[in-house]
Design an enzyme around this catalytic site. Structure first.
Site, PDB file in Angstrom:
ATOM      1  N   SER A 172     -34.597  19.908 -17.943  1.00 45.97           N
ATOM      2  CA  SER A 172     -36.038  20.353 -18.095  1.00 45.97           C
ATOM      3  C   SER A 172     -36.813  19.312 -18.637  1.00 45.97           C
ATOM      4  CB  SER A 172     -35.797  21.449 -19.321  1.00 45.97           C
ATOM      5  OG  SER A 172     -35.525  20.805 -20.545  1.00 45.97           O
ATOM      6  N   ASP A 214     -42.110  18.303 -27.509  1.00 44.66           N
ATOM      7  CA  ASP A 214     -41.164  17.525 -26.475  1.00 44.66           C
ATOM      8  C   ASP A 214     -41.904  17.216 -25.066  1.00 44.66           C
ATOM      9  OD1 ASP A 214     -38.791  16.599 -24.819  1.00 44.66           O
ATOM     10  OD2 ASP A 214     -38.010  18.552 -24.783  1.00 44.66           O
ATOM     11  N   ARG A 274     -30.326  13.832 -23.957  1.00 45.77           N
ATOM     12  CA  ARG A 274     -30.572  14.486 -22.969  1.00 45.77           C
ATOM     13  C   ARG A 274     -29.577  15.583 -22.398  1.00 45.77           C
ATOM     14  NH1 ARG A 274     -35.768  13.437 -20.895  1.00 45.77           N
ATOM     15  NH2 ARG A 274     -35.477  15.573 -20.306  1.00 45.77           N
ATOM     16  N   SER A 275     -29.898  16.659 -21.680  1.00 44.64           N
ATOM     17  CA  SER A 275     -28.623  17.695 -21.171  1.00 44.64           C
ATOM     18  C   SER A 275     -27.747  16.722 -20.389  1.00 44.64           C
ATOM     19  CB  SER A 275     -29.305  18.846 -20.575  1.00 44.64           C
ATOM     20  OG  SER A 275     -30.244  18.195 -19.453  1.00 44.64           O
TER      21      SER A 275
HETATM   22  C1  2PG Z   1     -34.699  19.284 -24.197  1.00 44.00           C
HETATM   23  C2  2PG Z   1     -33.726  18.562 -23.487  1.00 44.00           C
HETATM   24  C3  2PG Z   1     -32.285  18.209 -24.383  1.00 44.00           C
HETATM   25  P1  2PG Z   1     -33.336  18.149 -21.207  1.00 44.00           P
HETATM   26  O1  2PG Z   1     -35.218  20.192 -23.770  1.00 44.00           O
HETATM   27  O2  2PG Z   1     -34.983  18.959 -25.472  1.00 44.00           O
HETATM   28  O3  2PG Z   1     -31.988  19.131 -25.232  1.00 44.00           O
HETATM   29  O4  2PG Z   1     -33.283  19.073 -22.493  1.00 44.00           O
HETATM   30  O5  2PG Z   1     -32.467  16.799 -21.278  1.00 44.00           O
HETATM   31  O6  2PG Z   1     -32.589  18.944 -19.880  1.00 44.00           O
HETATM   32  O7  2PG Z   1     -34.863  17.830 -20.872  1.00 44.00           O
HETATM   33 MG    MG Z   2     -36.754  20.219 -25.374  1.00 48.01          MG
END
Ligand code: 2PG
Ligand code: MG
Length: 427
Positions: free
Chosen positions: A42, A312, A366-367
């Site tokens: 995301s 974020d 990150r995910s």
């Molecule tokens: C978030 C992250 C981490 P991603 O949105 O905060 O949990 O997700 O790494 O998929 O952006």
């Molecule tokens: Mg986030």
């Protein structure tokens, strides 16, 4: 002083089975150290660019061979002979070599791998743990973890719109006890889901990913799991969410599957207000979308004294957007992800800007992750008081928690677990 002698780059796999970058930096005194970069799902639209090959014949276009070549052909000759300890000069050189505002020429994944490997090699050369090398002598604070135990949104294939439901063990006396309590709640949650014949398979960050009625049910389940595990919700353990709302925002509206309708920013804020009334919800990340700046200002006005409001996608670890958020008073906390900006130096600058203005900083994974544990050391080094790194499950998440347990053990009596005191921006 030791000098950089060689830079080795390798295409490896992340926790989702996608390619990512590993760099090993070799110094002329025989020391070498490795760093591996993570990858988000995301992602915020203003993040630094993660370069991928786009060659559909390999890894469905997600290969990183261009990145590997950029490191070998462009970065290595430019930093060979530099002192690894001069992090600022190395990062400046990497930024100049790239020359774009978004790190799109070399790739933020190329730049970050080298930037972090330089810090690791320096720490090793000085025989110091990474957190001490980065943070110096004043590094007793081990962070309060935000553990994502129930996954939805883009991290799971279910009808839950919100991406992350977290437990926050801020009422426990140490990180060790906080992680024990969290793991117990995690297992209790699993047994509750089983009793209800709900799926106990896990999502990208190790949280369970059952199909539930609506976006509130996960909070009910977490509340129950905390109690059943023998802890007090709102005293020992609090709740947090990351709806990652940019993912369901379009044309000025929030499109919630569970509500079956589109909500305005104000209606979303009212929804959060009702959740904050009903549950010990202490932190909301990306409650509103990355381009809904005015919505964020309203959110801050309405909930900012009670809830940690974490930006974020809005700020993407970039001082330019953090500055804007500060000026607009649009949040009271910022998520920090190294690969959103691409160098250690810029990440530290972002953390400094956030903290010096009285907001909190949450160091985040990150995910898509690897077994790299840099963020655990960074959270201690930068004295942030918070880390978000998934469930107490899946090797790539547990690696960070285990690193923090090692650091807490090493600090011994000096270790400080801040608990609720970490929430300075809402006190
Ligand atoms: C978030 C992250 C981490 P991603 O949105 O905060 O949990 O997700 O790494 O998929 O952006
Ligand atoms: Mg986030």
């Amino acid at each position: 002083m030791a000098k950089i002698e060689d830079v080795l780059a390798l295409e490896i796999l992340d926790s989702r089975g996608n390619p990512t970058v590993e760099v090993t930096l070799k110094l002329d005194n025989g020391v070498f150290a490795t760093a591996k970069v993570p990858s988000g799902a995301s992602t915020g639209e203003r993040e630094a660019l993660e370069l991928r090959d786009g060659d559909k014949k390999r890894y469905q276009g997600k290969g990183v061979l261009k990145v590997i070549n950029n490191i070998k052909d462009i970065i290595k000759p430019a930093i060979k002979g530099m002192e690894p300890f001069d992090q600022r000069a190395i990062d400046k050189k990497l930024i100049e070599l790239d020359g774009t505002g978004t790190k799109s020429k070399l790739g933020a994944n190329a730049i970050l791998a080298v930037s972090l490997a330089a810090a690791h090699a320096s720490a090793k050369a000085l025989n110091m743990p990474l957190y001490k090398y980065i943070g110096g002598i004043d590094t007793p604070v081990v962070p309060v973890p935000l553990l994502n135990v129930l996954n939805g949104g883009k991290h799971a294939d279910t009808n839950v719109d919100f991406q992350e439901y977290m437990i926050v063990p801020a009422g426990l006396p140490s990180l060790k006890e906080a992680l024990r309590a969290s793991a117990e709640v995690y297992h209790t949650l699993k047994s509750i889901l089983k009793e209800k014949s709900l799926a106990t398979s896990v999502g990208d960050e190790g949280g369970f990913a059952p199909d539930l009625k609506n976006n509130e049910e996960p909070l009910q389940l977490l509340f129950k799991a905390i109690e059943k595990a023998g802890y007090k919700p709102g005293k020992d353990i609090y709740l947090a969410i990351d709806p990652a709302s940019s993912e369901f925002y379009s044309n000025g509206k929030y499109n919630l599957k569970d509500e079956g309708r589109k909500l305005s920013s104000e209606q979303m804020i009212s929804l959060y207000e009702s959740l904050v009334k009903a549950y010990p919800l202490i932190s909301i990340e990306d409650g509103l979308a990355e381009n809904d700046w005015n919505g964020w200002v309203l959110l801050k006005e309405r909930l900012g004294s009670k809830v940690q409001l974490v930006a974020d996608d809005l700020t993407v670890t970039n001082t330019k957007y953090i500055q804007k958020a500060l000026e607009m008073d649009a949040a009271n906390s910022v998520l920090i992800k190294l690969n959103q900006i691409g160098t250690l130096t810029e990440t530290m600058e972002s953390i400094r800007m956030v903290r010096s203005n009285g907001w909190t900083a949450v160091i985040s994974h990150r995910s898509g992750e690897t077994d790299d544990t840099t963020i655990a050391d960074l959270a201690v080094a930068a004295n942030t008081g918070f880390i978000k790194t998934g469930a107490p499950a899946r090797g790539e998440r547990v690696a960070k928690y285990n690193r923090l347990l090692e650091i807490e053990y090493e600090l011994g009596k000096r270790a400080v677990y801040p608990g609720m005191q970490a929430f300075v921006s809402i006190q």
